[in-house]
Design a protein around this motif. Structure first.
Motif, mmCIF file in Angstrom:
data_model
loop_
_atom_site.group_PDB
_atom_site.id
_atom_site.type_symbol
_atom_site.label_atom_id
_atom_site.label_comp_id
_atom_site.label_asym_id
_atom_site.label_seq_id
_atom_site.Cartn_x
_atom_site.Cartn_y
_atom_site.Cartn_z
ATOM 1 N N LEU A 25 -64.973 -84.822 43.720
ATOM 2 C CA LEU A 25 -65.312 -84.649 44.587
ATOM 3 C C LEU A 25 -64.750 -82.975 44.836
ATOM 4 O O LEU A 25 -65.166 -81.974 45.398
ATOM 5 N N GLN A 26 -63.372 -83.225 43.789
ATOM 6 C CA GLN A 26 -63.104 -81.921 44.483
ATOM 7 C C GLN A 26 -63.770 -80.384 43.433
ATOM 8 O O GLN A 26 -64.237 -79.227 44.337
ATOM 9 N N GLN A 27 -64.618 -80.963 42.387
ATOM 10 C CA GLN A 27 -65.497 -80.139 41.822
ATOM 11 C C GLN A 27 -66.392 -79.518 42.805
ATOM 12 O O GLN A 27 -66.758 -78.400 42.819
ATOM 13 N N ARG A 28 -67.234 -80.732 43.484
ATOM 14 C CA ARG A 28 -68.342 -80.430 44.338
ATOM 15 C C ARG A 28 -67.988 -79.685 45.173
ATOM 16 O O ARG A 28 -68.991 -79.213 46.073
ATOM 17 N N ILE A 29 -67.149 -80.269 46.156
ATOM 18 C CA ILE A 29 -66.219 -79.330 47.179
ATOM 19 C C ILE A 29 -65.844 -77.713 46.895
ATOM 20 O O ILE A 29 -66.437 -76.497 47.227
ATOM 21 N N ARG A 30 -65.359 -77.201 45.939
ATOM 22 C CA ARG A 30 -65.370 -75.880 45.033
ATOM 23 C C ARG A 30 -66.703 -75.174 44.588
ATOM 24 O O ARG A 30 -66.693 -73.934 44.506
ATOM 25 N N ALA A 31 -67.668 -76.178 44.070
ATOM 26 C CA ALA A 31 -69.266 -76.004 43.559
ATOM 27 C C ALA A 31 -70.431 -75.529 45.068
ATOM 28 O O ALA A 31 -71.087 -74.730 44.739
ATOM 29 N N ALA A 32 -70.119 -75.780 47.012
ATOM 30 C CA ALA A 32 -70.570 -75.822 47.729
ATOM 31 C C ALA A 32 -70.341 -73.810 47.992
ATOM 32 O O ALA A 32 -69.839 -73.156 47.997
ATOM 33 N N ASP A 33 -71.680 -73.832 48.167
ATOM 34 C CA ASP A 33 -72.335 -72.536 48.644
ATOM 35 C C ASP A 33 -72.348 -72.147 50.173
ATOM 36 O O ASP A 33 -72.412 -71.064 50.570
ATOM 37 N N VAL A 34 -71.945 -73.021 51.058
ATOM 38 C CA VAL A 34 -72.139 -73.033 52.474
ATOM 39 C C VAL A 34 -71.484 -74.298 53.291
ATOM 40 O O VAL A 34 -71.722 -75.498 52.501
ATOM 41 N N VAL A 35 -70.321 -74.339 54.041
ATOM 42 C CA VAL A 35 -70.681 -75.527 55.442
ATOM 43 C C VAL A 35 -71.040 -74.519 56.411
ATOM 44 O O VAL A 35 -70.853 -74.066 56.932
ATOM 45 N N LEU A 36 -71.461 -76.676 56.975
ATOM 46 C CA LEU A 36 -71.715 -76.659 58.510
ATOM 47 C C LEU A 36 -71.298 -77.300 58.906
ATOM 48 O O LEU A 36 -70.697 -78.713 59.292
ATOM 49 N N SER A 37 -70.189 -76.895 59.974
ATOM 50 C CA SER A 37 -69.079 -77.694 61.191
ATOM 51 C C SER A 37 -69.703 -78.071 61.856
ATOM 52 O O SER A 37 -69.313 -77.290 63.067
ATOM 53 N N ASP A 38 -68.758 -79.159 63.050
ATOM 54 C CA ASP A 38 -68.812 -79.264 64.137
ATOM 55 C C ASP A 38 -67.284 -78.237 64.077
ATOM 56 O O ASP A 38 -66.528 -78.407 63.882
ATOM 57 N N LEU A 39 -67.241 -78.117 65.895
ATOM 58 C CA LEU A 39 -65.674 -77.596 65.833
ATOM 59 C C LEU A 39 -64.870 -78.377 66.790
ATOM 60 O O LEU A 39 -63.781 -78.929 66.365
ATOM 61 N N ALA A 44 -60.095 -78.549 65.528
ATOM 62 C CA ALA A 44 -59.364 -78.337 67.187
ATOM 63 C C ALA A 44 -59.781 -79.183 67.755
ATOM 64 O O ALA A 44 -60.691 -79.419 68.372
ATOM 65 N N PRO A 45 -58.656 -79.769 68.865
ATOM 66 C CA PRO A 45 -58.894 -80.426 69.534
ATOM 67 C C PRO A 45 -59.303 -79.743 70.895
ATOM 68 O O PRO A 45 -59.214 -78.288 70.750
#
Length: 217
Positions: A25-39, A44-45
């Motif tokens: 899992l750590q390796q897959r996160i380090r290898a990611a080339d894009v993050v799509l995130s909610d706010l 943050a609250p």
């Protein structure tokens, strides 16, 4: 689920041990080339709630604002699915259309205010993953002025605001230039955010992307 305590902060993370190992899992996160995130609720609250709580674009004496508060209380009491999103849309459409209201929102979310509001570790997470070459985007139900304030502080490439069908949002993201990304991270805290993850899992199954990791806050 396998739980990993973080003693320094008295917090924890958990992962599906049937699907992966901690090292993988750590390796897959380090290898990611894009993050799509909610706010809201993810990094943050709820900044959107903060805007509504301050009656930006209106006033506490405004009768329409009072009715909006009453509707929010009723929706929360009956725990109606999607009620929070519906009430935010009503607030946005009723009170945040003017240039003055939008400026008030921008003035509220200064760099200092944004950083102070972030959950612990959020800024460090993005800095680490950006240093490894990943681009970050917000896909959020909140308005552009809020999302962009956070994106600017955190070094995001772009924002997709006012998004309530997030699987369609990700599809549009891929069609509008995002097809060059192959290893995704999705971060969120709601069923709407899971729509992004589910769509990208389908993309992986079809061979359109290489990997997707879902992070549930």
């Amino acid at each position: 689920m396998i739980t990993v305590p973080i003693n320094e902060t008295r917090s924890w993370v958990a992962y599906n041990g049937n699907a992966t190992s901690q090292e993988d899992l750590q390796q897959r996160i380090r290898a990611a080339d894009v993050v799509l995130s909610d706010l809201d609720g993810t990094d943050a609250p709820s900044p959107s709630f903060r805007v509504a709580k301050r009656a930006i674009g209106t006033s506490y004496r405004n009768l329409e604002y009072g009715r909006w508060i009453y509707r929010c209380a009723i929706a929360k009491a009956i725990a109606k699915p999607g009620a929070e999103s519906i009430q935010w849309v009503i607030y946005r459409n009723t009170f945040l259309n003017s240039d003055d209201a939008k400026k008030e929102v921008i003035d509220l979310f200064t760099q200092k205010a944004v950083r102070k509001s972030l959950f612990p570790g959020v800024e460090q997470f993005y800095r680490t993953i950006q240093n490894q070459g990943a681009d970050c985007f917000y896909v959020t139900r909140t308005i552009d002025e809020i999302a962009r304030s956070y994106a600017n502080v955190l070094g995001f490439v772009g924002v997709y605001p006012d998004e309530f069908k997030k699987d369609s949002s990700v599809n549009r993201f891929i069609l509008n230039g995002g097809s060059g990304y192959k290893r995704f991270i999705v971060k969120g805290d709601s069923d709407e955010d899971f729509e992004m993850l589910r769509f990208l899992r389908w993309c992986k199954l079809k061979g359109k992307i290489e990997d997707v990791v879902g992070i549930y806050i």
